[in-house]
Design an enzyme around this catalytic site. Sequence first.
Site, PDB file in Angstrom:
ATOM      1  N   ARG A 224      38.078  13.598  12.171  1.00 41.08           N
ATOM      2  CA  ARG A 224      37.518  14.929  12.380  1.00 41.08           C
ATOM      3  C   ARG A 224      36.056  14.996  12.006  1.00 41.08           C
ATOM      4  O   ARG A 224      35.431  16.035  12.122  1.00 41.08           O
ATOM      5  CB  ARG A 224      38.277  15.964  11.562  1.00 41.08           C
ATOM      6  CG  ARG A 224      39.648  16.167  12.117  1.00 41.08           C
ATOM      7  CD  ARG A 224      40.226  17.499  11.796  1.00 41.08           C
ATOM      8  NE  ARG A 224      41.508  17.589  12.474  1.00 41.08           N
ATOM      9  CZ  ARG A 224      42.318  18.612  12.392  1.00 41.08           C
ATOM     10  NH1 ARG A 224      41.982  19.650  11.673  1.00 41.08           N
ATOM     11  NH2 ARG A 224      43.456  18.614  13.039  1.00 41.08           N
TER      12      ARG A 224
ATOM     13  N   ARG B 141      37.579  27.832  12.235  1.00 44.31           N
ATOM     14  CA  ARG B 141      37.974  26.484  12.649  1.00 44.31           C
ATOM     15  C   ARG B 141      37.110  25.989  13.811  1.00 44.31           C
ATOM     16  O   ARG B 141      36.761  24.815  13.884  1.00 44.31           O
ATOM     17  CB  ARG B 141      39.444  26.459  13.051  1.00 44.31           C
ATOM     18  CG  ARG B 141      40.382  26.640  11.863  1.00 44.31           C
ATOM     19  CD  ARG B 141      41.813  26.769  12.311  1.00 44.31           C
ATOM     20  NE  ARG B 141      42.363  25.496  12.757  1.00 44.31           N
ATOM     21  CZ  ARG B 141      43.518  25.380  13.414  1.00 44.31           C
ATOM     22  NH1 ARG B 141      44.223  26.444  13.711  1.00 44.31           N
ATOM     23  NH2 ARG B 141      43.960  24.194  13.772  1.00 44.31           N
TER      24      ARG B 141
ATOM     25  N   ARG C 178      49.128  34.035  19.750  1.00 45.78           N
ATOM     26  CA  ARG C 178      50.369  33.339  19.389  1.00 45.78           C
ATOM     27  C   ARG C 178      51.140  34.127  18.327  1.00 45.78           C
ATOM     28  O   ARG C 178      50.568  34.680  17.397  1.00 45.78           O
ATOM     29  CB  ARG C 178      50.057  31.942  18.853  1.00 45.78           C
ATOM     30  CG  ARG C 178      49.461  31.052  19.916  1.00 45.78           C
ATOM     31  CD  ARG C 178      49.730  29.595  19.668  1.00 45.78           C
ATOM     32  NE  ARG C 178      49.093  29.076  18.476  1.00 45.78           N
ATOM     33  CZ  ARG C 178      48.701  27.808  18.363  1.00 45.78           C
ATOM     34  NH1 ARG C 178      48.897  26.953  19.332  1.00 45.78           N
ATOM     35  NH2 ARG C 178      48.134  27.392  17.246  1.00 45.78           N
TER      36      ARG C 178
ATOM     37  N   ARG D 253      50.906  33.242  12.452  1.00 43.54           N
ATOM     38  CA  ARG D 253      50.704  32.203  11.438  1.00 43.54           C
ATOM     39  C   ARG D 253      49.319  32.374  10.829  1.00 43.54           C
ATOM     40  O   ARG D 253      48.373  32.719  11.550  1.00 43.54           O
ATOM     41  CB  ARG D 253      50.796  30.804  12.067  1.00 43.54           C
ATOM     42  CG  ARG D 253      52.168  30.457  12.587  1.00 43.54           C
ATOM     43  CD  ARG D 253      52.280  28.981  12.860  1.00 43.54           C
ATOM     44  NE  ARG D 253      51.050  28.473  13.463  1.00 43.54           N
ATOM     45  CZ  ARG D 253      50.818  27.185  13.727  1.00 43.54           C
ATOM     46  NH1 ARG D 253      51.715  26.295  13.437  1.00 43.54           N
ATOM     47  NH2 ARG D 253      49.691  26.795  14.276  1.00 43.54           N
TER      48      ARG D 253
ATOM     49  N   LYS E 174      45.594  19.458  22.576  1.00 43.45           N
ATOM     50  CA  LYS E 174      45.688  18.032  22.269  1.00 43.45           C
ATOM     51  C   LYS E 174      47.138  17.586  22.072  1.00 43.45           C
ATOM     52  O   LYS E 174      47.520  16.519  22.498  1.00 43.45           O
ATOM     53  CB  LYS E 174      44.926  17.701  20.979  1.00 43.45           C
ATOM     54  CG  LYS E 174      43.432  17.817  21.086  1.00 43.45           C
ATOM     55  CD  LYS E 174      42.752  17.117  19.904  1.00 43.45           C
ATOM     56  CE  LYS E 174      43.137  17.679  18.555  1.00 43.45           C
ATOM     57  NZ  LYS E 174      42.716  19.079  18.360  1.00 43.45           N
TER      58      LYS E 174
END
Length: 210
Positions: free
Chosen positions: A88, A167, A123, A156, A13
Site C-alpha cells: 500500500r 481512505r 453499502r 460498517r 479489487k
Amino acid sequence: MRLILLGAPGAGKGTQAANISEKLGIPVISTGNIIRREIDKGSALGEAAKRIINEGNLLPDSLVNDMVRARLNEQDCANGFILDGFPRKISQAKFLEEENISIDKVISIEVSDEDILDRMTGRRVCRSCGKSYHIEYNAPKAENICDDCGCELSIRPDDKIETVKNRLEVYHNETEPLKDYYVKKGILSIVFGCEKVEDTVKAVNKVLEA
Ligand SMILES: [Zn+2]
C-alpha cells in the site's frame, strides 16, 4: 504468476482477485482478510488494527510486512499468488524487493473517486446474518431491513462517508505513487473499472494473456 492488484478501496479489487484466482489456480493473499480474521478472533493484533482501520488509516509496516512474509512462505503460494491490499506504499514495495519476492505483473484498477463514494457509502450490512446490500444497486425489499432474517441493516464503520473520503485521500497520497514505481519496472498495466463487472473481468484477462 505473481501479481499485485492496485486500486482504491471500493474499486472492486476483491472481485477481480477472485476471478484471477479461479482462472490461474493461485491463491489471493488479502491483507484485509487476514486482519479481519485477527479482529474476529479478538487478538491483540486485531484490536490494534481495528482502531487504525476504523479511522481510515494504513496499518504500520511492522504489523503488515511480517504477516505477508509468513503467508507467502506457505505451500499454496509456491506457484504464484495475487496480492490484494499489499503493498500500500512504497516502503512495502521495497520490502518485497528486499525479500527477493519478484513480481510479474501489477494491475491497477481505476475508478473515479465519485463512483467509489457512490458505491461505498450506499453499502449496508445485516447486523445479524452479515448479508450485504446496496441502497441503490442491491436494495432490500423493505427499507433498511434484511430480506433473509428481518433484522435491521447498518453501515460498517469503514463505509461511513468521512472514513471513505479519508481512505481515498490516503490511497492517493500513499498508494498511488506505487503506479510510477511499477511503471519504471515495466510491469504496470492499467484497467479501467467498468460499470459491468464482466467487462472489467474481460479487460483484466486481456492483461493476463498479454
Ligand atoms: Zn440478515
